[in-house]
Design a protein around this motif. Structure first.
Motif, PDB file in Angstrom:
ATOM      1  N   ALA A 134       5.922 124.290  39.629  1.00 44.80           N
ATOM      2  CA  ALA A 134       7.245 124.828  39.961  1.00 44.80           C
ATOM      3  C   ALA A 134       7.917 123.962  41.029  1.00 44.80           C
ATOM      4  O   ALA A 134       7.283 123.547  41.998  1.00 44.80           O
ATOM      5  CB  ALA A 134       7.112 126.266  40.443  1.00 44.80           C
ATOM      6  N   GLY A 135       9.195 123.696  40.826  1.00 47.73           N
ATOM      7  CA  GLY A 135       9.967 122.882  41.765  1.00 47.73           C
ATOM      8  C   GLY A 135      10.013 121.413  41.405  1.00 47.73           C
ATOM      9  O   GLY A 135      10.743 120.645  42.031  1.00 47.73           O
ATOM     10  N   ASP A 136       9.258 121.012  40.388  1.00 48.46           N
ATOM     11  CA  ASP A 136       9.252 119.597  39.985  1.00 48.46           C
ATOM     12  C   ASP A 136      10.471 119.256  39.130  1.00 48.46           C
ATOM     13  O   ASP A 136      10.804 119.992  38.197  1.00 48.46           O
ATOM     14  CB  ASP A 136       8.018 119.285  39.128  1.00 48.46           C
ATOM     15  CG  ASP A 136       6.772 118.999  39.936  1.00 48.46           C
ATOM     16  OD1 ASP A 136       6.873 118.870  41.164  1.00 48.46           O
ATOM     17  OD2 ASP A 136       5.690 118.903  39.318  1.00 48.46           O
ATOM     18  N   TYR A 137      11.084 118.121  39.443  1.00 47.82           N
ATOM     19  CA  TYR A 137      11.986 117.451  38.499  1.00 47.82           C
ATOM     20  C   TYR A 137      11.147 116.382  37.817  1.00 47.82           C
ATOM     21  O   TYR A 137      10.448 115.613  38.494  1.00 47.82           O
ATOM     22  CB  TYR A 137      13.095 116.707  39.226  1.00 47.82           C
ATOM     23  CG  TYR A 137      14.256 117.517  39.749  1.00 47.82           C
ATOM     24  CD1 TYR A 137      15.184 118.087  38.877  1.00 47.82           C
ATOM     25  CD2 TYR A 137      14.467 117.649  41.117  1.00 47.82           C
ATOM     26  CE1 TYR A 137      16.286 118.775  39.364  1.00 47.82           C
ATOM     27  CE2 TYR A 137      15.568 118.342  41.609  1.00 47.82           C
ATOM     28  CZ  TYR A 137      16.476 118.897  40.727  1.00 47.82           C
ATOM     29  OH  TYR A 137      17.560 119.564  41.204  1.00 47.82           O
ATOM     30  N   ASP A 157       8.823  98.335  34.765  1.00 48.16           N
ATOM     31  CA  ASP A 157       9.597  99.000  35.808  1.00 48.16           C
ATOM     32  C   ASP A 157      10.414 100.157  35.239  1.00 48.16           C
ATOM     33  O   ASP A 157      11.504 100.465  35.704  1.00 48.16           O
ATOM     34  CB  ASP A 157      10.469  97.998  36.589  1.00 48.16           C
ATOM     35  CG  ASP A 157      11.364  97.168  35.691  1.00 48.16           C
ATOM     36  OD1 ASP A 157      11.398  97.434  34.477  1.00 48.16           O
ATOM     37  OD2 ASP A 157      12.034  96.259  36.217  1.00 48.16           O
ATOM     38  N   LEU A 158       9.851 100.792  34.206  1.00 45.58           N
ATOM     39  CA  LEU A 158      10.436 102.011  33.645  1.00 45.58           C
ATOM     40  C   LEU A 158       9.294 102.994  33.471  1.00 45.58           C
ATOM     41  O   LEU A 158       8.231 102.627  32.963  1.00 45.58           O
ATOM     42  CB  LEU A 158      11.075 101.714  32.278  1.00 45.58           C
ATOM     43  CG  LEU A 158      11.587 102.921  31.497  1.00 45.58           C
ATOM     44  CD1 LEU A 158      12.839 103.497  32.158  1.00 45.58           C
ATOM     45  CD2 LEU A 158      11.897 102.541  30.052  1.00 45.58           C
ATOM     46  N   SER A 159       9.487 104.236  33.891  1.00 37.29           N
ATOM     47  CA  SER A 159       8.427 105.233  33.718  1.00 37.29           C
ATOM     48  C   SER A 159       9.000 106.634  33.813  1.00 37.29           C
ATOM     49  O   SER A 159      10.101 106.840  34.336  1.00 37.29           O
ATOM     50  CB  SER A 159       7.357 105.051  34.808  1.00 37.29           C
ATOM     51  OG  SER A 159       6.386 106.088  34.723  1.00 37.29           O
ATOM     52  N   VAL A 160       8.233 107.579  33.330  1.00 35.15           N
ATOM     53  CA  VAL A 160       8.441 108.982  33.699  1.00 35.15           C
ATOM     54  C   VAL A 160       8.240 109.064  35.209  1.00 35.15           C
ATOM     55  O   VAL A 160       7.313 108.439  35.740  1.00 35.15           O
ATOM     56  CB  VAL A 160       7.405 109.869  32.961  1.00 35.15           C
ATOM     57  CG1 VAL A 160       7.345 111.266  33.570  1.00 35.15           C
ATOM     58  CG2 VAL A 160       7.710 109.951  31.470  1.00 35.15           C
ATOM     59  N   VAL A 161       9.116 109.805  35.904  1.00 35.15           N
ATOM     60  CA  VAL A 161       8.928 110.013  37.342  1.00 35.15           C
ATOM     61  C   VAL A 161       9.087 111.484  37.669  1.00 35.15           C
ATOM     62  O   VAL A 161       9.743 112.231  36.950  1.00 35.15           O
ATOM     63  CB  VAL A 161       9.900 109.178  38.217  1.00 35.15           C
ATOM     64  CG1 VAL A 161       9.571 107.699  38.133  1.00 35.15           C
ATOM     65  CG2 VAL A 161      11.341 109.458  37.871  1.00 35.15           C
ATOM     66  N   ARG A 162       8.483 111.856  38.792  1.00 36.66           N
ATOM     67  CA  ARG A 162       8.520 113.261  39.223  1.00 36.66           C
ATOM     68  C   ARG A 162       8.791 113.316  40.723  1.00 36.66           C
ATOM     69  O   ARG A 162       8.256 112.527  41.511  1.00 36.66           O
ATOM     70  CB  ARG A 162       7.156 113.892  38.913  1.00 36.66           C
ATOM     71  CG  ARG A 162       7.002 115.371  39.225  1.00 36.66           C
ATOM     72  CD  ARG A 162       6.443 115.696  40.600  1.00 36.66           C
ATOM     73  NE  ARG A 162       5.195 115.062  40.885  1.00 36.66           N
ATOM     74  CZ  ARG A 162       4.013 115.529  40.488  1.00 36.66           C
ATOM     75  NH1 ARG A 162       3.926 116.617  39.779  1.00 36.66           N
ATOM     76  NH2 ARG A 162       2.922 114.874  40.831  1.00 36.66           N
TER      77      ARG A 162
END
Ligand SMILES: [Fe+2]
Length: 376
Positions: free
Chosen positions: A132-135, A230-235
């Protein structure tokens, strides 16, 4: 070459500083270009501009209790659509259990906001625990699934035909609000490698032009052993945001911009101290936000400028609709009983008008337009 028509004027009885030192007994309303970035005028009204006794027609504000949506679709692409236009699509998804298929959005980057619960995200880039609270930003084309032992409620915001970037942070620099080093990325860890074996039959639901294609593999396609780039899923979690504030000036919502996409922005309201200067406004000013449709999703806490709003609700203020604090909040315009706000909310401001989706209509609170009634 173009520029705004230059005007700088003070007429009648007026403050010279926005959001401060209002003439006695008046209510401030801002009219502005480009959200809160462009030229603006500040009016001092004798009455709250939300003091209507009747309001009819399509400009009415809307409120939806998304927490009341039924839990259930196993696919994000079956989640109810709440608000959408050609550049932004907002869904609310109440996942129960593991996704049986992989998902891929070929229409645009997807931003997941975890409203409740926790789970494990497996994607092309590896494994990432989410809570919860993650983008979570999923770049367009990412193959992903969520495994969740308990229900997870997610707000999904698609940047249709576009991608998420960070805002220009100007005077305060790139490490303000959150340091880019705080962004987490998935890992090729033991859990990720372990999920590559076992299942031998996987299907992928790919969404393109809002239509689904189903691709079947005789193996698990989340089978990367490594990657670089230099591209990824980020959180980033909302509790890791360090919001800007001024003790002498009520900052506009644009100060809380978290992500920008082609034709909309995502802002986050996180707890912050109230202004302490006696003449500074301690609640939002009235405004029409004439160039943007405004969406607010209430995640957690006590929403200091709104009555009858609880976590899981979403409000929609179309551009041109005058809004501001509710009457009870207005009594605290210059004096707040608490030292700090205690609210987390996600705001989406879109440059183009949004349409209400069928999913939202079923959980609408139709009395919202009347919620400003009553004297402060
Ligand atoms: Fe607003």
């Amino acid at each position: 070459m173009k520029r705004y028509i230059p005007v700088s004027r003070v007429e009648g009885t007026a403050s010279r500083q926005a959001h401060c030192d209002l003439p006695e007994g008046t209510y401030e309303r801002e009219m502005s270009k480009e959200g809160f970035f462009g030229p603006a005028a500040f009016f001092h009204h004798r009455h709250p501009p939300t003091g209507w006794i009747e309001f009819t027609g399509p400009l009415q504000p809307r409120a939806f209790d998304l927490a009341k949506l039924p839990a259930g679709p196993a696919s994000p692409w079956s989640a109810p659509e709440v608000l959408a236009n050609a550049h932004c699509r907002i869904r609310y998804w109440r996942l129960t259990g593991d996704m049986p298929r992989l998902a891929r959005n070929a229409d645009g980057d997807e931003l997941l906001f975890v409203h409740a619960g926790r789970g494990e995200l497996y994607c092309d880039f590896g494994h990432l625990g989410i809570e919860a609270g993650d983008y979570v930003v999923l770049p367009r084309g990412t193959l992903w699934r969520i495994a969740a032992p308990a229900p997870v409620d997610l707000l999904m915001i698609e940047a249709t035909n576009s991608g998420y970037q960070l805002p220009e942070k100007g005077l305060v620099g790139n490490h303000a609000i959150f340091d880019p080093a705080m962004l987490d990325a998935p890992a090729i860890d033991e859990a990720f490698l372990a999920q590559q074996s076992g299942e031998t039959h996987w299907q992928v639901e790919v969404r393109r032009r809002n239509a689904l294609s189903l691709i079947t593999y005789p193996f698990n396609p989340l089978d990367a052993v490594g990657w670089h780039g230099d591209l990824s899923v980020v959180r980033i979690n909302v509790r890791d945001l360090r919001p800007l504030m001024s003790h002498r000036y009520h900052l506009p919502p644009s100060a809380h911009t978290t992500f920008v996409a082609g034709r909309f922005v995502v802002c986050t309201f996180a707890p912050r101290p109230f202004e302490t200067d006696p003449g500074a406004l301690k609640v939002p000013f009235f405004h029409n936000n004439d160039d943007y449709d405004e969406v607010l999703f209430y995640h957690a806490g006590d929403f200091f400028s709104r009555d009858n709003i609880h976590p899981g609700m979403m409000t929609f203020h179309p551009a041109g609709f005058t809004h501001g604090p509710h009457p009870k909040a207005l009594t605290r315009m210059f004096q707040q009983p608490k030292p700090a706000t205690d609210e987390y909310a996600v705001m989406v401001d879109t440059r183009d008008p949004l349409d209400v989706g069928p999913g939202a209509a079923s959980v609408e609170w139709t009395g919202y337009v009347d919620s400003w009634k009553g004297r402060p």
